[in-house]
Write a protein that holds these residues in place. Structure first.
Motif, short mmCIF file in Angstrom:
data_model
loop_
_atom_site.label_atom_id
_atom_site.label_comp_id
_atom_site.label_asym_id
_atom_site.label_seq_id
_atom_site.Cartn_x
_atom_site.Cartn_y
_atom_site.Cartn_z
N ILE A 152 13.22 -3.06 -15.87
CA ILE A 152 12.68 -3.04 -14.51
C ILE A 152 11.32 -2.36 -14.47
N VAL A 153 11.19 -1.23 -15.18
CA VAL A 153 9.90 -0.53 -15.20
C VAL A 153 8.84 -1.39 -15.86
N ALA A 154 9.20 -2.10 -16.95
CA ALA A 154 8.22 -2.98 -17.60
C ALA A 154 7.78 -4.10 -16.67
N ALA A 155 8.71 -4.66 -15.89
CA ALA A 155 8.33 -5.70 -14.93
C ALA A 155 7.45 -5.14 -13.83
N LEU A 156 7.74 -3.93 -13.36
CA LEU A 156 6.91 -3.31 -12.34
C LEU A 156 5.49 -3.09 -12.84
N VAL A 157 5.36 -2.62 -14.08
CA VAL A 157 4.02 -2.38 -14.63
C VAL A 157 3.26 -3.69 -14.76
N PHE A 158 3.95 -4.74 -15.20
CA PHE A 158 3.30 -6.05 -15.35
C PHE A 158 2.81 -6.59 -14.01
N VAL A 159 3.67 -6.53 -12.99
CA VAL A 159 3.28 -7.03 -11.66
C VAL A 159 2.17 -6.17 -11.07
N LEU A 160 2.27 -4.85 -11.24
CA LEU A 160 1.23 -3.97 -10.70
C LEU A 160 -0.11 -4.22 -11.36
N PHE A 161 -0.11 -4.44 -12.66
CA PHE A 161 -1.36 -4.74 -13.35
C PHE A 161 -1.99 -6.04 -12.84
N GLY A 162 -1.15 -7.04 -12.60
CA GLY A 162 -1.68 -8.31 -12.08
C GLY A 162 -2.29 -8.15 -10.69
N LEU A 164 -3.45 -5.34 -9.32
CA LEU A 164 -4.65 -4.51 -9.40
C LEU A 164 -5.84 -5.30 -9.94
N ALA A 165 -5.60 -6.15 -10.94
CA ALA A 165 -6.70 -6.97 -11.46
C ALA A 165 -7.23 -7.91 -10.39
N LEU A 166 -6.33 -8.48 -9.60
CA LEU A 166 -6.76 -9.41 -8.55
C LEU A 166 -7.54 -8.69 -7.45
N PHE A 167 -7.02 -7.55 -6.99
CA PHE A 167 -7.70 -6.81 -5.93
C PHE A 167 -9.01 -6.22 -6.42
N ALA A 168 -9.05 -5.74 -7.67
CA ALA A 168 -10.30 -5.21 -8.22
C ALA A 168 -11.36 -6.30 -8.33
N PHE A 169 -10.94 -7.51 -8.67
CA PHE A 169 -11.89 -8.62 -8.76
C PHE A 169 -12.51 -8.92 -7.39
N PHE A 170 -11.69 -8.98 -6.36
CA PHE A 170 -12.21 -9.27 -5.02
C PHE A 170 -13.07 -8.11 -4.49
N ASP A 171 -12.67 -6.88 -4.79
CA ASP A 171 -13.50 -5.74 -4.38
C ASP A 171 -14.86 -5.76 -5.07
N PHE A 172 -14.85 -6.15 -6.33
CA PHE A 172 -16.11 -6.20 -7.06
C PHE A 172 -17.02 -7.30 -6.53
N HIS A 200 -5.13 1.18 -3.88
CA HIS A 200 -4.39 -0.08 -3.99
C HIS A 200 -3.01 0.14 -4.59
N VAL A 201 -2.89 1.06 -5.55
CA VAL A 201 -1.58 1.36 -6.12
C VAL A 201 -0.64 1.87 -5.03
N TYR A 202 -1.13 2.75 -4.19
CA TYR A 202 -0.30 3.29 -3.11
C TYR A 202 0.08 2.22 -2.10
N GLU A 203 -0.85 1.37 -1.73
CA GLU A 203 -0.59 0.37 -0.70
C GLU A 203 0.31 -0.75 -1.21
N LEU A 204 0.21 -1.09 -2.49
CA LEU A 204 0.94 -2.24 -3.03
C LEU A 204 2.27 -1.87 -3.65
N MET A 205 2.59 -0.59 -3.77
CA MET A 205 3.78 -0.20 -4.52
C MET A 205 5.08 -0.76 -3.94
N PRO A 206 5.33 -0.79 -2.61
CA PRO A 206 6.58 -1.41 -2.13
C PRO A 206 6.73 -2.87 -2.50
N ILE A 207 5.68 -3.66 -2.30
CA ILE A 207 5.79 -5.08 -2.63
C ILE A 207 5.86 -5.29 -4.14
N VAL A 208 5.18 -4.43 -4.90
CA VAL A 208 5.27 -4.50 -6.37
C VAL A 208 6.68 -4.15 -6.83
N ALA A 209 7.29 -3.15 -6.20
CA ALA A 209 8.66 -2.78 -6.55
C ALA A 209 9.63 -3.93 -6.27
#
Length: 519
Positions: A152-162, A164-172, A200-209
């Motif tokens: 479960i933790v590995a899946a959470l890290v994978f989804v969170l990384f995806g 964050l990469a998407l939101f960082a791209f749009f912010d950039f 973004h980590v704080y805002e997205l954590m419920p949906i990522v979980a």
């Protein structure tokens, strides 16, 4: 008519026409004339065959699917990778043409990143997952719970990384409009985006979980691993306790990020951006910032009221062009103070420089109204006691949803003591206290997906429904916050208008209609 000399002004070649001419030129001609536009077109031509090869390599690990699972997830990942890769290729071309990126770096760095992603996917497909060992008794259950938690933790890290990469791209992409404005460069935009990731980590954590837990449990159900765990003695209560423990740890981590990491990073990001651009917070308003402050006695009663106008609030907390209008307890104007610069003097004061003070004192009391005398002074410095500390003014740099709970509580108390509208910050404070608990709720909602039957089919649709549930929660959470703000805003506006009318009428009756000033 005859002229000895005649001149005709020719319009400069437009950038769009220059780009069109660069596209029709042969590659050898682009190499002979390495202008920025030619190098940008050359990088685009090089990226076409390279991207085709890399996309073919990425298709190999993405085509490996589980027959019991649907193919929609891999198709969505492939589509997202292609769209991101194509947009970044066009972005690199524009940067090279605009001399924001050198050709030697832009020609290979993006393709190297995609090649690394392909290698990571190959390694993930070729590595066998670890299986739990069968042990008797409590050790066996501990192993099952540990395996479930790790997946479960590995899946959470994978989804969170995806995410964050998407939101960082749009912010950039959003920050590219300000690159070149003042001293704001590409490295400042990158630093600003990186400092915004904790928020973004704080805002997205419920949906990522929710999505990560659904993904992990759906994998268990598709591979019949969860059925084997149930046969080995893992009941529903034990599975729920295991997920609740993981959710509690993630909720505490989310609260710590939202309380300490995210506000500090957001404040530093805004200060970095304002310093690089050369702007200030108050400079975005026509008349500056208006704040209300009060001086209370030992018993808590209001002795003086101050209305503070700040012309500019610099990123380091320094104030410029400060005007203070001070009233007594009966709302009679007692002093007008103007300072060119105001520095913070710990713990609860401001050091004014180049001060111009006008104090109104009663010379004598007449039959109809008191006669006032204006006393002017221009000291070089003056120590001014106030609760407007840099921490309190720092809320102007950070949005209420990204402030810490302690800062929100202090600012709400300040607004309530000065009888100002604090509904927006009260809602943000309540949301700040309850938001980490949503992580546990979202992970508990994902537990039924572990009991899906692969032979019944429709797993992909049910997983999609769970993901839509998380996205709906994310949007409804913000929607109800804004609706609550609008509901409280109407009542506050009506009460504030009545209070303002009463204050203006009282001030007009006491000063404007009968007062006289002697100079």
């Amino acid at each position: 008519m005859e002229f000895e000399r005649y001149g005709l002004r020719l319009e400069s070649r437009s950038p769009a026409l220059a780009d069109q001419r660069a596209k029709v030129k042969p590659t050898l001609e682009l190499l002979r004339d390495p202008t920025p536009r030619h190098l940008g077109e050359l990088s685009w031509r090089i990226s076409l065959p390279v991207s085709a090869l890399l996309m073919a390599l990425l298709a190999i690990p993405l085509s490996a699917i589980n027959p019991r699972m649907g193919r929609s997830v891999n198709l969505l990942v492939a589509l997202l990778v292609y769209v991101t890769y194509s947009n970044l290729t066009s972005l690199v071309q524009a940067w090279i043409s605009g001399e924001k990126l050198s050709f030697g770096i832009g020609a290979w760095v993006l393709h190297a990143a995609v090649l690394a992603l392909a290698g990571l996917l190959f390694w993930r497909r070729m590595t066998l997952p670890r299986r739990p060992l069968r042990r008797p008794g409590l050790a066996h259950m501990r192993t099952l719970r540990g395996y479930l938690g790790r997946q479960i933790v590995a899946a959470l890290v994978f989804v969170l990384f995806g995410f964050l990469a998407l939101f960082a791209f749009f912010d950039f992409i959003n920050e590219l409009d300000d690159v070149g404005r003042g001293g704001y460069r590409l490295q400042h935009a990158l630093a600003f985006v990186l400092l915004g990731l904790p928020a973004h980590v704080y805002e997205l954590m419920p949906i990522v979980a929710l999505i990560g837990t659904i993904y992990a449990l759906a994998q268990f159900a598709a591979n019949s691993e969860f059925t084997a765990m149930r046969a080995a003695g893992l009941g529903r209560r034990q599975a729920l306790v295991t997920i609740a423990r993981i959710g509690l740890v993630i909720a505490i981590l989310t609260a710590l990020i939202g309380e300490w990491v995210s506000p500090a990073a957001e404040r530093l990001a805004q200060q970095l951006r304002l310093s690089a651009i050369g702007a200030s917070v108050a400079g975005q308003f026509r008349s500056g910032l208006w704040l209300k402050d009060s001086v209370r006695g030992s018993g808590g009663e209001v002795e003086r009221l101050r209305f503070v106008n700040i012309g500019e609030l610099l990123p380091d907390g320094t104030l410029r062009d400060v005007r203070v209008f001070e009233f007594d307890a009966e709302m009679r104007l007692s002093e007008i103070l103007h300072a060119r610069v105001a520095h913070y003097a710990p713990p609860d004061a401001r050091r004014f420089t180049e001060v111009d003070s006008t104090r109104f004192v009663e010379a004598r009391v007449g039959a109809d109204a008191p006669v006032l005398r204006a006393e002017q002074s221009r000291p070089d410095e003056r120590l001014w006691k106030s609760d407007l500390t840099p921490g309190l003014l720092g809320v102007l740099l950070v949005q209420p949803d990204r402030m810490s709970a302690i800062s929100l509580y202090r600012y709400v108390r300040h607004l309530q003591e000065n009888r100002q509208n604090s509904a927006q910050y009260e809602i943000a404070l309540a949301r700040k206290l309850v938001y980490p608990l949503a992580v546990i709720v979202m992970m508990a909602l994902a537990l039924p997906f572990a009991y899906l039957q692969a032979r019944a089919g429709g797993i992909g649709y049910k997983v999609f429904a769970g993901i839509m549930l998380g996205i709906a929660f994310h949007f409804l959470n913000g929607l109800f916050s804004h609706l609550g703000l609008l509901n409280t805003g109407r009542r506050c506006c009506r009460s504030a208008s009545r209070a303002s009318a009463r204050s203006l009428w009282r001030s007009a009756c006491s000063r404007g209609s009968t007062g006289r000033v002697d100079r």
